[in-house]
Write a protein that holds these residues in place. Sequence first.
Motif: not given
Length: 151
Positions: A10-19
């Motif tokens: 989820d950390l990686k996903e948040a980085m990709k989505n700029k959350e």
Amino acid sequence: MALKDRIMADLKEAMKNKEQERLRVLRSLKANLLEREISERKDGEASLSDEQTIEVLMKAAKQRKESIEQFSEGGREDLVASEKAELEIINSYLPEMLSEEEVREVARDKIAQLGAENMADMGKVMGAMMQELKGKAEGSLVSKVVKEELS
């Protein structure tokens, strides 16, 4: 998938989505998990079990709740909102907590099982309760319920 692995994904996903807010919270959790991992090491590497990961998450959630309380008393609603948002993210990784009534049922069973009669037996009951409810209920709620039941 292990809970720690889910947090990292989820950390990686948040980085990709700029959350940004979610990313900040997940980075903080990652640091807490890494710190716990290092403290658990004996020889070489150690990896945390889901139970240990939940302990770290519960500690982080407790810190946020205390911050919310203090910021509310200080009239800092902007910080209260921020802490509540962080708490919501952390709670999404925690298992469903028991309600006060469910904790009360377990407390009554433990008190009967251990033959506890008064406040002098609280330590014995609390020890057994916390071992059984670890990761399922907050210690402050368990303590409150046990006090009420033993009074």
